[in-house]
Design an enzyme around this catalytic site. Structure first.
Site, short mmCIF file in Angstrom:
data_model
loop_
_atom_site.label_atom_id
_atom_site.label_comp_id
_atom_site.label_asym_id
_atom_site.label_seq_id
_atom_site.Cartn_x
_atom_site.Cartn_y
_atom_site.Cartn_z
CG HIS A 59 -29.39 6.13 -3.57
ND1 HIS A 59 -29.65 5.04 -2.49
CD2 HIS A 59 -30.05 6.92 -2.51
CE1 HIS A 59 -30.46 4.96 -1.39
NE2 HIS A 59 -30.82 7.13 -1.64
NE ARG A 65 9.43 2.21 -4.98
CZ ARG A 65 8.87 2.63 -4.21
NH1 ARG A 65 7.91 2.54 -3.48
NH2 ARG A 65 10.45 2.53 -3.43
NE ARG A 112 12.43 5.13 -9.34
CZ ARG A 112 12.50 4.29 -8.68
NH1 ARG A 112 13.09 3.83 -7.36
NH2 ARG A 112 11.99 3.44 -8.69
CD GLU A 139 19.18 4.05 -7.94
OE1 GLU A 139 18.16 3.89 -7.27
OE2 GLU A 139 19.07 4.92 -9.13
N GLY A 189 18.82 6.77 -3.19
CA GLY A 189 18.36 5.55 -3.31
C GLY A 189 19.05 4.63 -1.64
CG ASN A 248 16.16 0.07 -0.23
OD1 ASN A 248 16.82 -0.62 1.19
ND2 ASN A 248 15.00 -0.58 -0.59
CG ASP A 249 19.50 -0.03 -5.75
OD1 ASP A 249 19.44 -1.25 -5.53
OD2 ASP A 249 18.76 0.58 -7.08
CB CYS A 283 13.38 7.87 -1.83
SG CYS A 283 13.01 8.76 -2.39
#
Length: 788
Positions: free
Chosen positions: A416, A506, A574, A676, A697, A699-700, A747
């Protein structure tokens, strides 16, 4: 035909004006849906004409009108007094001999001369319509036996037409009190007191996502689920899989506490009562998966027949093991929604959570706690309060309208409290367990429901911002915008955004937050030394004799939520990419992880998957994805391998995957590789021969190209995806992929933060860019500008 009663079999949807929406719907289903094998308990309805005759016979019409004319419709200051006087008038009325005989004749025909128990439910002529459905306005009575009790229950239903909450509801919805009539449904009881019962929505009740069926279940009669008196079991069924041969449609299940169950009591004043469930009942699902499949198929058929989302109540007879549909009404929140705008909330300050529960409504709000234990607490509720209660009650609807949020100890998303919150356009957190103990009257709190399935309550008033986003104006782009996702329970809501699927799902979030246990600790559970870790694993996996099944089922179910949300768009999963220090933090992980000086460049990604230290753990990941694709049918799911240093390593991983039943190319499986590492770029053509696509990737790749530890604050100012060396690597791998006919995406955050970087990627011809949810819309604008 009788003027005062009509058998359910003779009713159709067109009879709402005679018997109300609830009873008309039951007759419609018996006529149209029983041929499909859907069971609906038989019964009869008293008519609106019978109610009008009751008023005339007892000379009540003018007396009731006189009372209602005295009502303060602005402030409702005398609602309690007027309601009480109206109820006393109805209570003083008597059934005429002819009316009473018709009611009893219909009851005798239903019982066929045998002793039966029935449910006696109110069905107003203005109730359960697509534009006006507010469950719980009028009373219902369960386990009613004998002719005298049936007559008394029908009379009590008439009285409930003038409950205070029902009077207020009619005012709010513009209905004339004296032109809303009451029909009563008398329906054979299903012995769910010895079985189970619950509620089904044919869309996700939170977001309106329409490709799933959401089902709740608990032991005993269904009133506990409807009222929110228990935290029920939950199931999701995926509509496109319903009825498909050799495919399971139930994609997700969650065990509820189910603390109590409602069972038959004594005849008379207490025909039903609540008792505590056993430990065994709390630890087991109140429906089998096969039964959920049946109910899902029935619900889909009901939705197709009515042509709209439905709110359905079901029950299982514990004596015969038969399933029944006992009610069905239109879903009135999302079923009528045609908006194309979304309000995005961003929390700017954090505090330690006080409580957590199940989120209802993706909003944030702050206010003063007002603990409500009964209707007697109504005077202390002020506008803008956060009402905190064990459960809510339909009698509270007037005070609930003052609240900015609702928090309850018990209940699920069909309770409810949840339904009222959606109807009122506010948010709620239900099933917290002990909110009424941990919070105090007058305490200022912030209630946040923006974290997917989980709602969080914080101390004090936190800072947040709101932004209205119009999705209708979003024109498609050539470069595909995709999501980077971690939390599966945000997927249904995010699916409404402009997107082309999920470029990076992820797995680590699910392992850390839900599974919590190191995969190898489950593989080798039997040989683990006794201690805290083994005890914790035993507690978490207590319902799994095979501990490995816990990992596989939990992972596949959570991945399935995302796959369903974006189906048939691609979802790239991944495989796990923890570093050794992160794996070690999982329960039991310390026994299986080496200590490394530089985990970022150590035992991670592809190197783990074929190594004996982790190979069997990787096998559990592969099995979860295999179940997802082959048994649940989500062939839109693709797999991605992270941190694959060499081509040879890639081949070894693919061989191991095939050994575990996850073979590239089988059932259309595509396997991507993360780009990456500089070696991925330098040998891109060789990698493209064994993989189906690349996901950069950034960043890497940036940190390894520039030789920068991205976690170091000292050299952080040198970390730049737009550095010429990095853009050279990006251009090289994009061109190599395109030359070899392989898809390639990126990404990362940079394309949303930096329009120039987005322009560079678009000019290079990248196929897709994946963004975190909070950056997607900004990223799309950057892509659009670049393409124009």
């Amino acid at each position: 035909m009788s003027t005062y009663t009509i058998p359910f079999q003779a009713l159709r949807n067109t009879d709402v004006s005679s018997v109300g929406g609830k009873n008309a719907s039951l007759g419609e289903m018996i006529h149209a849906l029983q041929p499909f094998g859907i069971r609906i308990p038989d019964g009869f309805a008293t008519t609106a004409e019978a109610y009008r005759h009751f008023l005339d016979e007892n000379d009540l019409f003018n007396k009731l009108q006189h009372q209602l004319d005295q009502l303060d419709t602005e402030k409702l200051s005398n609602l309690a007094e007027v309601g009480k006087n109206c109820r006393e008038l109805i209570s003083s009325g008597k059934f005429s001999g002819h009316m009473q005989e018709e009611y009893l004749q219909a009851f005798r025909a239903l019982s066929e001369g045998k002793a039966i128990s029935v449910a006696v439910r109110s069905s107003a002529t203005a109730e359960d319509l697509p534009t006006a459905s507010f469950a719980g306005q009028h009373d219902s009575f369960l386990n009613i036996e004998g002719k005298e009790e049936v007559l008394r229950a029908v009379h009590r239903c008439y009285i409930s037409l003038f409950n205070d909450r029902a009077i207020k509801y009619r005012i709010d919805n513009g209905f004339d009190h004296m032109h809303v009539y009451l029909s009563v449904g008398v329906q054979r009881m299903v012995r769910s007191d010895k079985g189970s019962a619950g509620v089904i929505f044919t869309i996700d009740p939170e977001t309106g996502f329409d490709n799933i069926i959401y089902l709740t279940a608990a032991w005993g009669l269904g009133e506990n689920v409807v009222q929110g008196a228990v935290n029920p079991d939950e199931f999701y069924a995926f509509k496109p899989s319903i009825g498909v041969h050799a495919r399971q449609s139930v994609i997700y299940k969650r065990l509820g506490e189910k603390e109590n169950k409602m069972v038959y009591g004594q005849r008379g004043e207490k025909p039903v009562l609540n008792v505590r469930t056993s430990q065994s009942e709390r630890n087991s699902f109140s429906l089998s998966l096969a039964e959920v499949e049946v109910l899902a198929a029935w619900s889909r058929q009901i939705e197709l027949h009515y042509g709209m989302p439905m709110d359905i109540e079901w029950a299982k007879d514990g004596i015969t093991d038969e399933l029944f549909i006992v009610q069905a009404r239109p879903e009135t929140v999302h079923g009528q929604h045609t908006g194309v705008s979304i309000t995005e909330y961003t929390l700017h300050s954090k505090a330690k959570p006080l409580l957590k529960g199940k989120a209802v409504g993706a909003k944030i709000g702050s206010g003063r706690v007002c603990i409500v234990r009964s209707l007697a607490d109504a005077p202390k509720v002020q506008e803008g309060d956060i009402i905190v209660a064990d459960i809510t009650n339909p009698d509270w609807n007037a005070m609930l309208r003052k609240a900015v949020s609702i928090v309850t100890n018990k209940g699920g998303r069909t309770s409810h409290a949840s339904i009222v919150a959606r109807e009122l356009g506010i948010h709620a957190i239900v099933g917290t367990g002990d909110a009424t103990d941990k919070l105090q009257d007058g305490q200022v709190i912030t209630v946040s429901c923006i974290e997917g399935d989980e709602g969080i309550i914080y101390e004090g008033k936190l800072e947040w911002s709101e932004k209205e986003v119009n999705l209708e104006v979003m024109e498609p782009t050539k470069t595909k915008p995709m999501f980077i996702l971690a939390d599966p329970f945000k997927a249904f809501r995010l699916s409404f955004y402009p997107n082309e699927g999920v470029g990076l799902l992820r797995m680590e979030f699910i392992i850390t937050n839900t599974i919590q246990i190191h995969p190898m600790a489950l593989v080798q559970y039997a040989s683990l030394p006794d201690g805290n870790d083994k005890r914790a694993i035993a507690a978490i996996t207590q319902n799994y004799e095979d501990k490995k099944r816990y990992f596989v089922e939990t992972l596949s179910e959570h991945l399935a939520i995302v796959a369903a949300a974006f189906y048939p768009k691609e979802v790239i999963v991944r495989m796990s990419d923890f570093k050794t220090n992160e794996y070690a933090q999982l329960i039991g992980g310390g026994s299986f992880e080496p200590t490394e000086e530089n985990p970022m460049l150590g035992f991670r990604g592809a190197s783990r998957y074929y190594n004996d230290r982790y190979k069997e753990g990787f096998g559990l990941e592969c099995e979860a994805v295999r179940v997802l694709r082959d048994e649940l049918g989500f062939t839109n799911v693709k797999v991605m391998i992270p941190f694959c240093r060499t081509v040879e390593e890639g081949k070894r991983v693919l061989d191991v995957m095939a050994d575990f039943g996850l073979e590239r190319g089988k059932n259309g499986l595509e396997v991507y590789v993360m780009a990456e590492i500089p070696s991925n770029v330098i040998l891109a053509e060789a990698f493209s021969e064994i993989f189906d696509g690349f996901s950069i990737g950034s960043n890497d790749l940036t940190q390894l190209t520039l030789g920068i530890d991205r976690d170091s604050a000292i050299v952080a100012d040198l970390f730049d995806e737009s550095n010429e060396a990095v853009t050279f690597m990006l251009s090289s791998v994009i061109q190599a992929a395109k030359k070899n006919g392989k898809k390639i995406g990126l990404c990362g955050q940079a394309p949303s933060d930096h329009p120039d970087f987005a322009r560079f990627l678009v000019n290079q011809g990248i196929d897709s860019i994946s963004f975190n949810p909070d950056a997607l819309l900004r990223g799309i604008e950057n892509i659009r500008h670049a393409e124009s």
